[in-house]
Design an enzyme around this catalytic site. Structure first.
Site, short mmCIF file in Angstrom:
data_model
loop_
_atom_site.label_atom_id
_atom_site.label_comp_id
_atom_site.label_asym_id
_atom_site.label_seq_id
_atom_site.Cartn_x
_atom_site.Cartn_y
_atom_site.Cartn_z
N ARG A 1 40.26 41.53 40.10
CA ARG A 1 39.04 41.20 41.13
C ARG A 1 39.76 42.24 42.39
NH1 ARG A 1 39.74 37.24 44.41
NH2 ARG A 1 37.74 37.43 44.77
N TYR B 1 36.54 44.59 43.69
CA TYR B 1 36.01 43.91 45.58
C TYR B 1 36.96 44.00 45.88
CZ TYR B 1 34.13 40.89 41.29
OH TYR B 1 33.81 40.16 40.34
N GLU C 1 27.95 22.90 40.32
CA GLU C 1 27.96 24.14 39.60
C GLU C 1 29.12 24.74 40.08
OE1 GLU C 1 25.25 26.71 38.22
OE2 GLU C 1 23.60 25.22 37.55
N CYS D 1 45.73 53.78 34.10
CA CYS D 1 46.11 54.86 34.80
C CYS D 1 44.94 55.28 35.38
CB CYS D 1 45.81 56.34 33.63
SG CYS D 1 47.30 56.12 32.45
N GLU D 2 44.79 54.44 36.50
CA GLU D 2 43.92 54.43 37.66
C GLU D 2 44.73 53.68 38.85
OE1 GLU D 2 39.81 55.00 37.61
OE2 GLU D 2 39.72 54.28 34.66
N TYR E 1 38.64 33.37 37.81
CA TYR E 1 38.01 35.35 37.88
C TYR E 1 39.07 36.01 37.27
CZ TYR E 1 33.45 32.91 38.89
OH TYR E 1 32.94 31.94 39.64
N1 LLP Z 1 26.23 29.03 39.70
C1 LLP Z 1 25.74 30.38 38.94
C2 LLP Z 1 24.16 31.07 38.89
C3 LLP Z 1 26.98 31.61 39.30
O1 LLP Z 1 26.36 32.62 38.58
C4 LLP Z 1 28.01 31.20 39.50
C5 LLP Z 1 28.41 32.68 40.67
C6 LLP Z 1 28.64 29.36 39.74
C7 LLP Z 1 27.58 28.64 39.77
C8 LLP Z 1 30.23 29.32 39.88
O2 LLP Z 1 30.34 29.80 41.17
P1 LLP Z 1 31.55 29.98 42.39
O3 LLP Z 1 31.72 28.58 42.31
O4 LLP Z 1 32.38 30.05 41.27
O5 LLP Z 1 31.83 30.43 43.36
N2 LLP Z 1 33.90 37.78 39.61
C9 LLP Z 1 33.16 37.59 41.10
C10 LLP Z 1 32.47 36.48 41.09
C11 LLP Z 1 31.26 36.00 40.42
C12 LLP Z 1 30.48 35.05 40.74
C13 LLP Z 1 29.34 35.03 39.81
N3 LLP Z 1 28.27 33.16 39.63
C14 LLP Z 1 34.52 36.93 42.21
O6 LLP Z 1 35.72 37.10 41.11
O7 LLP Z 1 35.23 37.10 43.00
#
Ligand code: LLP
Length: 425
Positions: free
Chosen positions: A320, A324, A281, A351-352, A379
């Site tokens: 981001r 983070y 995934e 405004c932050e 993201y």
């Molecule tokens: N599968 C599940 C169940 C997940 O919760 C996620 C991401 C993925 C796959 C995909 O993960 P990836 O390959 O993209 O790392 N907004 C944050 C990242 C949040 C990830 C949430 N879940 C950022 O900008 O770093």
């Protein structure tokens, strides 16, 4: 100057290109802030997974939360991908983009009854179930609509992915998944419930993971569970190893998808599980390096303590950094040789004080210049909001020297279209 991230984003002389298109010219044509993606970069990232998985039963389910714009989904659907979804809204996007629901896995800790019903009716491939009560409800909903829900349990392997606490998901203290001590009994319950068929097992330990170790640890724990579950008489067909592979924002050196997947497959084979279908995934690693956010410099505010470079993109466009403290590289779309570089905090109009895109960046800039925030394909747009009643940015997909507008900029009246004034007295 060598840029981190994608080979598809590079300078030609002093001008920054994405594939065959000048980013400055795209911003002039479509306005800013503007997200721009390279279709070839997305397909190249996908190909890295595909090479490692060739010759084996597998399904790559793009975790569309990373970037759910229809043309992005269409690109991956046409390349054979399935999708990992986490809401009914994401399912509707997959269908609108021409994706195949039978290649969809449905993850998430809070699926509603209505979302389950819609997903069953659309014929999704599998539900990644994250709790015992969810399992009970899913069976009930499936019986009500005369379907059988294929399920895999998302187990929490309790390994530390070594990443930011907000994006780490595989530890005991996280809300995600079923504790691995509970997995066997939960599978036994799943096997008894009338609306369910057990299909596989699933885990996802976090995001922006830059090492192979945590994946191998999680895999070993998952395989231990597979063996225990099968000993209890329940067959598991597929292994879903989640997403999480990191990308290069600055100096990170994650393994390539191909290298990571080969390592994992080797371990799976060694342990005698090579016959199983393998699912991944990936989100960020398919789209992150393929996108940039282009923004125009509005004002320069040199100051005693700090120099501020105020741009037209803000935290609502790209969360981001604010959320983070993520470091994302910022470079000029046209490099200047007539201006000295100074150290700037690149900040938006919101405004932050938390509204910044980069701190202490060395840039040679003048008002009216365009800057590119690199590796913003994941993201970025998908987390954008309308805070400060700012319309969300437009998006462009580039393929070679062609560029298509794939999302128009939101106009102010669209932002309050669904709102109603109170009746006047
Ligand atoms: N599968 C599940 C169940 C997940 O919760 C996620 C991401 C993925 C796959 C995909 O993960 P990836 O390959 O993209 O790392 N907004 C944050 C990242 C949040 C990830 C949430 N879940 C950022 O900008 O770093």
């Amino acid at each position: 100057m060598i840029l981190p991230g994608s080979p598809f984003v590079a300078y030609r002389g002093s001008e920054l290109f994405i594939e065959g298109c000048s980013l400055h010219a795209l911003a002039r044509r479509h306005g800013s802030p503007l997200y721009v993606y390279s279709r070839s970069a997305m397909l190249a990232s996908l190909a890295s997974y595909q090479r490692a998985l060739a010759g084996r039963r597998h399904l790559i389910c793009y975790a569309m939360k990373a970037n759910s714009t229809l043309a992005v989904l269409q690109t991956f659907a046409q390349a054979g991908c399935g999708f990992d979804i986490v809401s009914g809204g994401e399912l509707e996007r997959v269908l609108a983009a021409g994706g195949d629901p039978s290649k969809v896995v449905f993850s998430g800790v809070g699926k509603t009854r209505a979302e389950m019903r819609r997903a069953l009716e659309a014929g999704v491939r599998c539900f990644n179930v994250e709790s015992e009560p969810e399992l009970e409800l899913l069976s009930q909903v499936a019986v009500e609509c005369g379907r059988t829900a294929q399920v895999s349990l998302r187990v929490n392997p309790d390994v530390d992915a070594g990443t930011h606490p907000y994006i780490s998901t595989g530890l005991k203290g996280n809300k995600f998944g079923i504790a691995h001590q509970r997995a066997v009994v939960t599978y036994q319950r799943a096997a008894q419930l009338p609306g369910l068929a057990v299909a596989g097992i699933d885990c996802h330990i976090g995001s922006q993971i830059t090492e192979t170790g945590p994946y191998l640890d999680a895999l070993d724990r998952v395989l231990d569970l597979v063996e225990a579950v099968e000993q209890s008489g329940i067959a598991l067909h597929h292994l879903d190893l989640g997403g999480g592979l990191g990308i290069t924002y600055t100096d990170e050196t994650p393994p390539s998808a191909e290298a990571l997947v080969r390592r994992l497959l080797a371990r799976i084979d060694e342990r005698g599980h090579g016959h199983r279908e393998i699912l991944f995934e990936p989100g960020r690693s398919l789209v992150g390096n393929a996108g940039v956010l282009v923004t125009e410099v509005l004002y320069l505010k040199p100051g005693e303590a700090k120099n501020f470079c105020i741009v037209d993109a803000a935290m609502n466009d790209l969360m981001r950094p604010a959320m983070y403290e993520a470091y994302m590289q910022i470079v000029a779309c046209r490099q200047r040789d007539d201006t000295a570089a100074l150290t700037w905090d690149v900040a938006g109009p919101v405004c932050e004080s938390g509204d910044w895109l980069g701190r202490d960046r060395s840039l040679a800039v003048q008002p009216g210049d365009t800057l590119a925030v690199l590796s913003a394909g994941a993201y970025g747009m998908s987390m954008a909001s309308n805070y400060n009643t700012r319309g969300r940015a437009a998006e462009v997909m580039v393929d070679g020297d062609q560029a298509w507008l794939i999302r128009e900029r939101e106009a102010a009246n669209e932002l309050f279209r669904l709102e109603k004034l109170l009746p006047s007295a």
